[in-house]
Scaffold this motif. Structure first.
Motif, PDB file in Angstrom:
ATOM      1  N   ALA A   7      -3.146  -5.057   3.482  1.00 36.69           N
ATOM      2  CA  ALA A   7      -1.847  -5.563   3.914  1.00 36.69           C
ATOM      3  C   ALA A   7      -0.910  -5.398   2.728  1.00 36.69           C
ATOM      4  O   ALA A   7      -1.247  -5.808   1.613  1.00 36.69           O
ATOM      5  N   VAL A   8       0.226  -4.766   2.939  1.00 39.79           N
ATOM      6  CA  VAL A   8       1.192  -4.580   1.857  1.00 39.79           C
ATOM      7  C   VAL A   8       2.450  -5.357   2.218  1.00 39.79           C
ATOM      8  O   VAL A   8       3.054  -5.134   3.271  1.00 39.79           O
ATOM      9  N   ILE A   9       2.820  -6.285   1.345  1.00 42.40           N
ATOM     10  CA  ILE A   9       3.956  -7.156   1.620  1.00 42.40           C
ATOM     11  C   ILE A   9       5.129  -6.747   0.751  1.00 42.40           C
ATOM     12  O   ILE A   9       5.045  -6.785  -0.482  1.00 42.40           O
ATOM     13  N   GLY A  10       6.199  -6.322   1.393  1.00 43.80           N
ATOM     14  CA  GLY A  10       7.363  -5.812   0.670  1.00 43.80           C
ATOM     15  C   GLY A  10       7.324  -4.296   0.684  1.00 43.80           C
ATOM     16  O   GLY A  10       6.451  -3.682   0.069  1.00 43.80           O
ATOM     17  N   LEU A  11       8.235  -3.698   1.454  1.00 43.84           N
ATOM     18  CA  LEU A  11       8.244  -2.237   1.583  1.00 43.84           C
ATOM     19  C   LEU A  11       9.453  -1.650   0.857  1.00 43.84           C
ATOM     20  O   LEU A  11      10.188  -0.840   1.396  1.00 43.84           O
ATOM     21  N   GLY A  12       9.670  -2.105  -0.390  1.00 45.57           N
ATOM     22  CA  GLY A  12      10.684  -1.498  -1.273  1.00 45.57           C
ATOM     23  C   GLY A  12      10.152  -0.148  -1.729  1.00 45.57           C
ATOM     24  O   GLY A  12       9.238   0.408  -1.115  1.00 45.57           O
ATOM     25  N   ARG A  13      10.695   0.359  -2.829  1.00 41.76           N
ATOM     26  CA  ARG A  13      10.245   1.675  -3.293  1.00 41.76           C
ATOM     27  C   ARG A  13       8.762   1.658  -3.655  1.00 41.76           C
ATOM     28  O   ARG A  13       8.003   2.534  -3.270  1.00 41.76           O
ATOM     29  N   PHE A  14       8.342   0.627  -4.377  1.00 45.94           N
ATOM     30  CA  PHE A  14       6.938   0.550  -4.798  1.00 45.94           C
ATOM     31  C   PHE A  14       6.010   0.329  -3.598  1.00 45.94           C
ATOM     32  O   PHE A  14       5.046   1.064  -3.395  1.00 45.94           O
ATOM     33  N   GLY A  15       6.313  -0.686  -2.794  1.00 41.64           N
ATOM     34  CA  GLY A  15       5.448  -1.018  -1.655  1.00 41.64           C
ATOM     35  C   GLY A  15       5.344   0.107  -0.639  1.00 41.64           C
ATOM     36  O   GLY A  15       4.269   0.357  -0.087  1.00 41.64           O
ATOM     37  N   SER A  16       6.452   0.818  -0.405  1.00 40.10           N
ATOM     38  CA  SER A  16       6.390   1.877   0.606  1.00 40.10           C
ATOM     39  C   SER A  16       5.599   3.075   0.084  1.00 40.10           C
ATOM     40  O   SER A  16       4.812   3.676   0.818  1.00 40.10           O
ATOM     41  N   SER A  17       5.771   3.389  -1.182  1.00 38.96           N
ATOM     42  CA  SER A  17       5.008   4.502  -1.754  1.00 38.96           C
ATOM     43  C   SER A  17       3.514   4.175  -1.769  1.00 38.96           C
ATOM     44  O   SER A  17       2.667   4.983  -1.371  1.00 38.96           O
ATOM     45  N   LEU A  18       3.190   2.963  -2.194  1.00 39.33           N
ATOM     46  CA  LEU A  18       1.793   2.517  -2.234  1.00 39.33           C
ATOM     47  C   LEU A  18       1.164   2.551  -0.836  1.00 39.33           C
ATOM     48  O   LEU A  18       0.065   3.074  -0.644  1.00 39.33           O
ATOM     49  N   SER A  19       1.883   2.002   0.149  1.00 37.56           N
ATOM     50  CA  SER A  19       1.277   1.894   1.478  1.00 37.56           C
ATOM     51  C   SER A  19       1.124   3.266   2.133  1.00 37.56           C
ATOM     52  O   SER A  19       0.143   3.521   2.833  1.00 37.56           O
ATOM     53  N   GLN A  20       2.069   4.173   1.849  1.00 37.17           N
ATOM     54  CA  GLN A  20       1.932   5.522   2.406  1.00 37.17           C
ATOM     55  C   GLN A  20       0.739   6.251   1.818  1.00 37.17           C
ATOM     56  O   GLN A  20       0.004   6.941   2.519  1.00 37.17           O
ATOM     57  N   GLU A  21       0.561   6.085   0.516  1.00 38.17           N
ATOM     58  CA  GLU A  21      -0.559   6.767  -0.147  1.00 38.17           C
ATOM     59  C   GLU A  21      -1.890   6.215   0.357  1.00 38.17           C
ATOM     60  O   GLU A  21      -2.826   6.971   0.608  1.00 38.17           O
ATOM     61  N   LEU A  22      -1.983   4.901   0.532  1.00 36.47           N
ATOM     62  CA  LEU A  22      -3.222   4.298   1.047  1.00 36.47           C
ATOM     63  C   LEU A  22      -3.520   4.844   2.446  1.00 36.47           C
ATOM     64  O   LEU A  22      -4.672   5.120   2.781  1.00 36.47           O
ATOM     65  N   THR A  23      -2.476   5.005   3.253  1.00 34.80           N
ATOM     66  CA  THR A  23      -2.662   5.548   4.599  1.00 34.80           C
ATOM     67  C   THR A  23      -3.166   6.982   4.516  1.00 34.80           C
ATOM     68  O   THR A  23      -4.104   7.366   5.212  1.00 34.80           O
ATOM     69  N   GLN A  24      -2.526   7.764   3.631  1.00 30.57           N
ATOM     70  CA  GLN A  24      -2.942   9.163   3.493  1.00 30.57           C
ATOM     71  C   GLN A  24      -4.368   9.282   2.974  1.00 30.57           C
ATOM     72  O   GLN A  24      -5.044  10.258   3.255  1.00 30.57           O
ATOM     73  N   LEU A  25      -4.817   8.276   2.235  1.00 29.40           N
ATOM     74  CA  LEU A  25      -6.205   8.291   1.745  1.00 29.40           C
ATOM     75  C   LEU A  25      -7.168   7.843   2.835  1.00 29.40           C
ATOM     76  O   LEU A  25      -8.368   7.738   2.606  1.00 29.40           O
ATOM     77  N   GLY A  26      -6.640   7.552   4.013  1.00 28.14           N
ATOM     78  CA  GLY A  26      -7.498   7.280   5.166  1.00 28.14           C
ATOM     79  C   GLY A  26      -7.756   5.811   5.459  1.00 28.14           C
ATOM     80  O   GLY A  26      -8.644   5.489   6.239  1.00 28.14           O
ATOM     81  N   HIS A  27      -6.991   4.924   4.846  1.00 23.76           N
ATOM     82  CA  HIS A  27      -7.219   3.500   5.070  1.00 23.76           C
ATOM     83  C   HIS A  27      -6.240   2.931   6.096  1.00 23.76           C
ATOM     84  O   HIS A  27      -5.200   3.531   6.378  1.00 23.76           O
ATOM     85  N   GLU A  28      -6.608   1.755   6.615  1.00 23.62           N
ATOM     86  CA  GLU A  28      -5.744   1.080   7.567  1.00 23.62           C
ATOM     87  C   GLU A  28      -4.762   0.205   6.796  1.00 23.62           C
ATOM     88  O   GLU A  28      -5.184  -0.578   5.942  1.00 23.62           O
TER      89      GLU A  28
END
Ligand code: ATP
Ligand code: ATP
Ligand code: CA
Length: 219
Positions: A7-28
């Protein structure tokens, strides 16, 4: 790599980049932000997204956040919200809580709350970029301990074609090369007769000083 729910809380520049990369690495990944615009921007890039205030316990409960393996608090500027969200996540029993800190004081509070890992993205990136600017052949590095570092160094044209015996890193600089990454394969635990070519990436282990000297004098 294990499949993990984040779960990523806060989709600013850091949170959105982090959450996109985690998704691309195959995670939910569940992305949470109270700003609808931020959530809209990310809705087709993450597994789930929701507009919600992460400082509201009922909201976090109803989202089932406690069932996630790891929650990242990527709220920075609003320190109060960051701390509140971190407290709630720990109370709900999320196994691993990671939080971004802006200042040492902010980090201290997060630590007291029991946040498992605190990151300083801007500060860490500043340090990293400084090292890369000073050492042009340095791609990346990990500090293993206070003394030992593993670094990725690019082979320059100057030393292209040399064997490890000819370059002699261990005898001359105390640096051991644990792998050579070539365009088409990787040599693990290379030996004296292995040959370096321009643009190969050497994975080197040694003290910071040994690696610095090796980088500046030999490569
Ligand atoms: P970054 O430096 O990562 O770009 P930022 O500085 O632009 O972040 P911050 O204030 O650090 O913005 O917040 C990051 C995100 O967290 C923002 O999109 C903001 O809407 C969101 N946010 C702040 N407070 C909450 C909250 N209580 N609940 C959910 N989201 C929040
Ligand atoms: P060492 O005890 O340092 O391995 P050695 O006398 O056993 O030396 P070789 O293994 O034949 O010699 O290697 C000759 C030289 O080549 C070493 O002294 C070292 O400088 C360099 N060398 C060989 N393999 C590596 C490696 N993986 N990383 C760094 N240097 C190496
Ligand atoms: Ca910011």
């Amino acid at each position: 790599m294990a499949f993990i729910q984040y779960a990523v809380i806060g989709l600013g520049r850091f949170g959105s980049s982090l959450s996109q990369e985690l998704t691309q690495l195959g995670h939910e990944v569940l992305g949470i932000d109270r700003d609808e615009e931020k959530v809209d921007e990310m809705s087709d890039k993450l597994t789930h997204t929701v507009v919600a205030d992460a400082t509201d316990e009922e909201v976090l409960r109803s989202l089932g956040v406690r069932n996630f393996d790891c929650a990242v608090v990527a709220i920075g500027d609003n320190i109060q919200a960051s701390i509140m969200a971190a407290i709630l996540l720990k109370e709900l029993g999320v196994k691993t809580v990671v939080a971004k800190a802006l200042t040492d004081q902010h980090a201290k509070v997060l630590e007291k709350i029991g946040v498992d890992r605190i990151i300083f993205p801007e500060r860490d990136m500043g340090v990293r970029v400084a090292h890369q600017l000073v050492s042009p052949n340095l791609l990346d590095y990990i500090e293993l301990s206070k003394n030992y570092t593993i670094a990725e160094l690019v082979v320059s044209r100057r030393i292209s074609g040399l064997t490890l015996k000819e370059l002699d890193p261990r005898a001359k600089y105390g640096c051991s090369i644990v792998a050579i990454n070539k365009t088409d394969d990787v040599i693990i635990a290379p030996t004296a007769e292995d040959v370096l070519h321009e643009k190969d990436v050497m994975v080197v282990i040694g003290t910071k000083e040994q690696i610095d000297t090796f980088e500046s004098r030999a490569i």
